[in-house]
Design a protein around this motif. Structure first.
Motif, PDB file in Angstrom:
ATOM      1  N   VAL A  63       9.482   8.862   1.477  1.00 45.20           N
ATOM      2  CA  VAL A  63      10.287   9.524   0.453  1.00 45.20           C
ATOM      3  C   VAL A  63       9.709  10.912   0.197  1.00 45.20           C
ATOM      4  O   VAL A  63       8.521  11.050  -0.098  1.00 45.20           O
ATOM      5  CB  VAL A  63      10.289   8.682  -0.841  1.00 45.20           C
ATOM      6  N   MET A  64      10.548  11.933   0.328  1.00 43.97           N
ATOM      7  CA  MET A  64      10.091  13.303   0.089  1.00 43.97           C
ATOM      8  C   MET A  64      10.383  13.700  -1.353  1.00 43.97           C
ATOM      9  O   MET A  64      11.496  13.516  -1.826  1.00 43.97           O
ATOM     10  CB  MET A  64      10.829  14.259   1.051  1.00 43.97           C
ATOM     11  N   VAL A  65       9.365  14.195  -2.042  1.00 45.72           N
ATOM     12  CA  VAL A  65       9.587  14.675  -3.405  1.00 45.72           C
ATOM     13  C   VAL A  65       8.980  16.074  -3.542  1.00 45.72           C
ATOM     14  O   VAL A  65       8.066  16.455  -2.806  1.00 45.72           O
ATOM     15  CB  VAL A  65       8.939  13.750  -4.474  1.00 45.72           C
ATOM     16  N   TRP A 106       6.367  -3.853  -7.206  1.00 46.77           N
ATOM     17  CA  TRP A 106       5.053  -3.222  -7.210  1.00 46.77           C
ATOM     18  C   TRP A 106       5.132  -1.865  -7.915  1.00 46.77           C
ATOM     19  O   TRP A 106       6.227  -1.314  -8.126  1.00 46.77           O
ATOM     20  CB  TRP A 106       4.540  -3.044  -5.777  1.00 46.77           C
ATOM     21  N   SER A 107       3.964  -1.319  -8.277  1.00 48.74           N
ATOM     22  CA  SER A 107       3.922   0.021  -8.884  1.00 48.74           C
ATOM     23  C   SER A 107       2.618   0.706  -8.472  1.00 48.74           C
ATOM     24  O   SER A 107       1.665   0.048  -8.025  1.00 48.74           O
ATOM     25  CB  SER A 107       4.001  -0.080 -10.415  1.00 48.74           C
ATOM     26  N   PHE A 108       2.620   2.008  -8.619  1.00 47.25           N
ATOM     27  CA  PHE A 108       1.481   2.798  -8.160  1.00 47.25           C
ATOM     28  C   PHE A 108       1.422   4.073  -8.985  1.00 47.25           C
ATOM     29  O   PHE A 108       2.396   4.822  -9.054  1.00 47.25           O
ATOM     30  CB  PHE A 108       1.682   3.137  -6.671  1.00 47.25           C
ATOM     31  N   ASP A 109       0.272   4.286  -9.636  1.00 50.89           N
ATOM     32  CA  ASP A 109       0.142   5.498 -10.452  1.00 50.89           C
ATOM     33  C   ASP A 109      -0.385   6.636  -9.606  1.00 50.89           C
ATOM     34  O   ASP A 109      -1.401   6.510  -8.919  1.00 50.89           O
ATOM     35  CB  ASP A 109      -0.808   5.241 -11.631  1.00 50.89           C
ATOM     36  N   TRP A 110       0.297   7.746  -9.717  1.00 53.82           N
ATOM     37  CA  TRP A 110      -0.026   8.886  -8.861  1.00 53.82           C
ATOM     38  C   TRP A 110      -0.195  10.139  -9.720  1.00 53.82           C
ATOM     39  O   TRP A 110       0.599  10.403 -10.618  1.00 53.82           O
ATOM     40  CB  TRP A 110       1.103   9.080  -7.834  1.00 53.82           C
ATOM     41  N   GLU A 111      -1.274  10.865  -9.436  1.00 50.65           N
ATOM     42  CA  GLU A 111      -1.506  12.158 -10.100  1.00 50.65           C
ATOM     43  C   GLU A 111      -0.835  13.217  -9.230  1.00 50.65           C
ATOM     44  O   GLU A 111      -1.384  13.651  -8.214  1.00 50.65           O
ATOM     45  CB  GLU A 111      -3.021  12.402 -10.203  1.00 50.65           C
ATOM     46  N   ALA A 112       0.377  13.586  -9.590  1.00 53.24           N
ATOM     47  CA  ALA A 112       1.190  14.458  -8.726  1.00 53.24           C
ATOM     48  C   ALA A 112       0.765  15.915  -8.857  1.00 53.24           C
ATOM     49  O   ALA A 112       0.686  16.451  -9.957  1.00 53.24           O
ATOM     50  CB  ALA A 112       2.661  14.308  -9.086  1.00 53.24           C
ATOM     51  N   THR A 113       0.498  16.550  -7.729  1.00 55.26           N
ATOM     52  CA  THR A 113       0.119  17.964  -7.724  1.00 55.26           C
ATOM     53  C   THR A 113       1.284  18.794  -7.182  1.00 55.26           C
ATOM     54  O   THR A 113       2.056  18.314  -6.348  1.00 55.26           O
ATOM     55  CB  THR A 113      -1.105  18.178  -6.819  1.00 55.26           C
ATOM     56  N   HIS A 160       5.775  16.687  -1.266  1.00 55.68           N
ATOM     57  CA  HIS A 160       4.941  15.548  -0.869  1.00 55.68           C
ATOM     58  C   HIS A 160       5.774  14.447  -0.240  1.00 55.68           C
ATOM     59  O   HIS A 160       6.963  14.314  -0.544  1.00 55.68           O
ATOM     60  CB  HIS A 160       4.199  14.965  -2.083  1.00 55.68           C
ATOM     61  N   TYR A 161       5.105  13.695   0.613  1.00 55.42           N
ATOM     62  CA  TYR A 161       5.747  12.522   1.214  1.00 55.42           C
ATOM     63  C   TYR A 161       5.070  11.268   0.685  1.00 55.42           C
ATOM     64  O   TYR A 161       3.840  11.165   0.705  1.00 55.42           O
ATOM     65  CB  TYR A 161       5.645  12.565   2.734  1.00 55.42           C
ATOM     66  N   ILE A 162       5.890  10.310   0.221  1.00 52.24           N
ATOM     67  CA  ILE A 162       5.368   9.029  -0.259  1.00 52.24           C
ATOM     68  C   ILE A 162       5.802   7.951   0.729  1.00 52.24           C
ATOM     69  O   ILE A 162       6.991   7.806   1.013  1.00 52.24           O
ATOM     70  CB  ILE A 162       5.926   8.690  -1.655  1.00 52.24           C
ATOM     71  N   GLU A 176       0.840  -1.196   0.000  1.00 51.14           N
ATOM     72  CA  GLU A 176       0.000   0.000   0.000  1.00 51.14           C
ATOM     73  C   GLU A 176       0.874   1.244   0.000  1.00 51.14           C
ATOM     74  O   GLU A 176       1.986   1.234   0.529  1.00 51.14           O
ATOM     75  CB  GLU A 176      -0.885   0.031   1.251  1.00 51.14           C
ATOM     76  N   VAL A 177       0.324   2.291  -0.604  1.00 46.73           N
ATOM     77  CA  VAL A 177       1.051   3.549  -0.700  1.00 46.73           C
ATOM     78  C   VAL A 177       0.217   4.637  -0.046  1.00 46.73           C
ATOM     79  O   VAL A 177      -1.014   4.661  -0.161  1.00 46.73           O
ATOM     80  CB  VAL A 177       1.334   3.900  -2.182  1.00 46.73           C
ATOM     81  N   GLN A 178       0.896   5.521   0.637  1.00 43.04           N
ATOM     82  CA  GLN A 178       0.222   6.661   1.249  1.00 43.04           C
ATOM     83  C   GLN A 178       0.928   7.933   0.800  1.00 43.04           C
ATOM     84  O   GLN A 178       2.152   8.043   0.883  1.00 43.04           O
ATOM     85  CB  GLN A 178       0.283   6.547   2.783  1.00 43.04           C
ATOM     86  N   ILE A 179       0.116   8.887   0.299  1.00 41.52           N
ATOM     87  CA  ILE A 179       0.669  10.182  -0.082  1.00 41.52           C
ATOM     88  C   ILE A 179       0.309  11.178   1.029  1.00 41.52           C
ATOM     89  O   ILE A 179      -0.874  11.338   1.352  1.00 41.52           O
ATOM     90  CB  ILE A 179       0.069  10.669  -1.421  1.00 41.52           C
ATOM     91  N   ASP A 180       1.348  11.810   1.552  1.00 38.16           N
ATOM     92  CA  ASP A 180       1.163  12.748   2.673  1.00 38.16           C
ATOM     93  C   ASP A 180       0.353  12.035   3.770  1.00 38.16           C
ATOM     94  O   ASP A 180       0.721  10.948   4.170  1.00 38.16           O
ATOM     95  CB  ASP A 180       0.527  14.046   2.171  1.00 38.16           C
ATOM     96  N   ASN A 181      -0.780  12.661   4.218  1.00 36.12           N
ATOM     97  CA  ASN A 181      -1.527  11.943   5.244  1.00 36.12           C
ATOM     98  C   ASN A 181      -2.823  11.368   4.701  1.00 36.12           C
ATOM     99  O   ASN A 181      -3.773  11.135   5.439  1.00 36.12           O
ATOM    100  CB  ASN A 181      -1.772  12.858   6.448  1.00 36.12           C
ATOM    101  N   GLY A 182      -2.808  11.104   3.381  1.00 37.96           N
ATOM    102  CA  GLY A 182      -3.997  10.553   2.727  1.00 37.96           C
ATOM    103  C   GLY A 182      -4.228   9.104   3.114  1.00 37.96           C
ATOM    104  O   GLY A 182      -3.542   8.538   3.972  1.00 37.96           O
ATOM    105  N   PRO A 183      -5.207   8.489   2.455  1.00 35.94           N
ATOM    106  CA  PRO A 183      -5.523   7.095   2.767  1.00 35.94           C
ATOM    107  C   PRO A 183      -4.455   6.149   2.220  1.00 35.94           C
ATOM    108  O   PRO A 183      -3.772   6.467   1.250  1.00 35.94           O
ATOM    109  CB  PRO A 183      -6.849   6.878   2.029  1.00 35.94           C
TER     110      PRO A 183
END
Ligand SMILES: Nc1nc2c(c(=O)[nH]1)N[C@H]1C(S)=C(S)[C@@H](COP(=O)(O)O)O[C@H]1N2
Ligand SMILES: [Mo]
Length: 554
Positions: free
Chosen positions: A549-551, A506-513, A517-519, A481-488
């Motif tokens: 991971v900070m991006v 594994w892979s995960f598609d992310w719509e980066a804004t 951000h923290y992954i 599972e992947v969490q972006i910032d404090n999202g689900p």
């Protein structure tokens, strides 16, 4: 450079030993070396020989780290043999018999000595011409090196560096000769004003030559010893033919690689496989000398030769190794296809007695690992490995035999250059790292690693493929599972699973804004247990926690 302007070609101004010896009080009374031996020409020849020694010694020393047959003497000798007309070869063999190689080396030594003398004298009289001569010799050696069969262009490096070092040595020595020459060789006011007198500069020359020769001798001897050890083993390894396994590795599904570009290859090439060991220099083991002793709490002590291994029913299996020292998100893990003899078969021959619960494996250089006995007897394919990704084990990875035990960190299981298995009890014996404060057991902890994007990467806004590798050897990975910032926490797409003892990508598609951000990523293993967020250091039994991971999205 310090070439004196007053330098004149020696031939034009023979202020040689004779003139010098006529100087009263110049030399100690008694017999000076007969005549010309101390004259500048002889000294220049000596400088040439010393410089040649530097070329060969430096190349020999560096050559220990390159293809063995690419050192100047070996390459020149081989090239010479290749180009020897058959009548000469026949003559040599007829004359010298099995000593033909000795004869070749004596012949080469004499040739090199003469050439070195000539180059020294030439360099003394016409520096530029001497340099040209040395470079020409260097080029000849390089040509002979790179045209050897199976030799890589990089193998010319020792010769190139050696030639450069030889030139520097030559310059260093010839400069001292020029200094001697600079002196009018008569007692003069000039001489009195200057700090260095001819006798002093002659001494300086001999001292410099002596140091150069001694350093060369040491370097050459060291290089020979090094390469003798290295090259034999390396060549033996290369010519080793691995038998086919009785039980081949299970087919690897087509989709084991993460869909995210930039994720590490699912199968780690041998050259990229992490290396961890306590060996300052890689042990050199002849397969003829290798023997594994299985003893301790057993009914039957067993000794296995390498041939016994080759003759055994071998298995092949993909296994991911992991180092206990790997920090969260670290690179001390790799996945390879191993070929070897099941350790349970070896133990079946030895028949451990009741009460035994551990096998202490020891390497030829004294490293040891404590592995639970039952782990080596169950069906997980713990093996005495002789092959890695279709090749004999690389020297750094344990040639000729190492242990590979799925599910355990390397420090308690993966003994390289293994020579001894003692069946014992955890209560009675401690392994190398356990004695140094690490755990006596080391099951691998569940870990998800984020590989793309890299930490602190700057990425453009929009669709971005996040990806990485997760492992929980012997339990398998069932979810990442992947969490972006404090999202689900959101499920990532798992790549195909080869087995529970290999890692899973594994892979995960992310719509980066835009913005920082923290992954985070976490894995769930085959028992349903979610990777713990509890941070732990590698000591004593492996790191844990979620990687973050900070991006920066731009
Ligand atoms: N002989 C020997 N074997 C050893 C070690 C060692 O120091 N010496 N280190 C172990 C550790 S800590 C690990 S993680 C693995 C690493 O194996 P690799 O270098 O082939 O990746 O080897 C294990 N086997
Ligand atoms: Mo390790």
């Amino acid at each position: 450079m310090e070439k004196p302007s007053t330098q004149t070609p020696l031939a034009d101004q023979p202020i040689t030993g004779k003139a010098a010896r006529n100087q009263p009080g110049r030399h100690a009374p008694g017999k000076r070396t007969g005549g010309r031996l101390s004259g500048p020409t002889a000294l220049a020849a000596l400088a040439g020989v010393a410089a040649a020694a530097v070329v060969l010694a430096v190349a020999e020393l560096l050559g220990a780290f390159f293809t063995a047959r690419a050192t100047p003497v070996i390459a020149l000798g081989s090239t010479f043999i290749d180009f020897t007309p058959s009548w000469l070869k026949d003559f040599a063999i007829a004359t010298f018999g099995t000593n033909d190689k000795v004869a070749l080396f004596v012949g080469m030594a004499v040739t090199i000595l003469l050439l070195a003398c000539v180059l020294g004298i030439v360099a003394y009289r016409r520096w530029a011409l001497g340099v040209a001569g040395v470079l020409l010799m260097g080029a000849v050696i390089v040509a002979s090196v790179v045209t050897r069969a199976g030799v890589k262009p990089l193998d010319a490096l020792p010769t190139l560096v050696g030639t450069a070092a030889g030139l520097i040595a030559l310059r260093f020595l010839i400069t001292r000769l020029w200094r001697m020459q600079q002196w009018p060789d008569q007692e003069s006011d000039l001489a009195a004003k200057e700090p260095e007198r001819p006798a002093t500069s002659r001494r300086a020359f001999f001292a410099a030559t002596g140091v150069t020769a001694a350093a060369s001798a040491i370097a050459a001897t060291g290089g020979r010893m090094l390469s003798a050890a290295r090259s034999n083993i390396a060549q033996a390894r290369e010519s080793l033919q691995l038998p086919a396994p009785a039980k081949p590795a299970a087919a690897v599904p087509a989709g084991v690689q993460s869909a995210a570009p930039g994720v590490t290859p699912w199968l780690t090439p041998n050259n990229d496989f992490y290396r961890i060991d306590t060996a300052l220099s890689v042990p050199e083991i002849n397969v003829e000398d290798w023997e594994l002793r299985v003893h301790g709490l057993v009914e039957q002590e067993v000794r296995l030769s390498f041939q016994d291994l080759l003759d055994a029913k071998l298995i092949e299996s993909h296994v991911s190794l992991t180092c206990v020292s790997n920090p969260v998100g670290g690179n001390l893990a790799g996945n390879a296809k191993w070929l070897g003899m099941p350790i349970r078969d070896v133990l079946a021959m030895a028949r451990p007695t009741d009460g035994a619960d551990m096998v202490l494996s020891t390497s030829i250089d004294g490293f040891s690992a404590s592995t639970p006995l039952e782990v080596l007897q169950d069906d997980r394919d713990a093996m005495l490995a002789i092959g890695m990704n279709g090749e004999a084990l690389p020297l750094e990875h344990g040639y000729p035999v190492r242990m590979v035990v799925p599910g355990l960190y390397g420090f308690v299981s993966a003994t390289k250059w293994v020579v001894d298995l003692e069946v014992t009890r955890f209560a009675d014996s401690q392994a190398y790292w356990t004695q140094r404060g690490w755990s006596e057991r080391g099951p691998i902890k569940t870990m998800a690693r984020v590989e793309v994007p890299k930490s602190f990467a700057k990425v453009p806004a929009g669709r971005l493929a996040i990806g990485g590798t997760a492992w929980a050897q012997t339990r398998g990975i069932t979810k990442v599972e992947v969490q972006i910032d404090n999202g689900p926490w959101t499920e990532a797409t798992l790549a195909d699973e080869a087995s529970v003892i290999t890692w899973r990508q594994w892979s995960f598609d992310w719509e980066a804004t835009p913005g920082p951000h923290y992954i985070k990523a976490r894995a769930t293993d085959g028992t349903g247990e979610v990777q713990t967020d509890q941070r732990a250091d590698p000591v004593p039994d492996g790191a844990s926690g979620w990687q973050s991971v900070m991006v920066t999205v731009e």
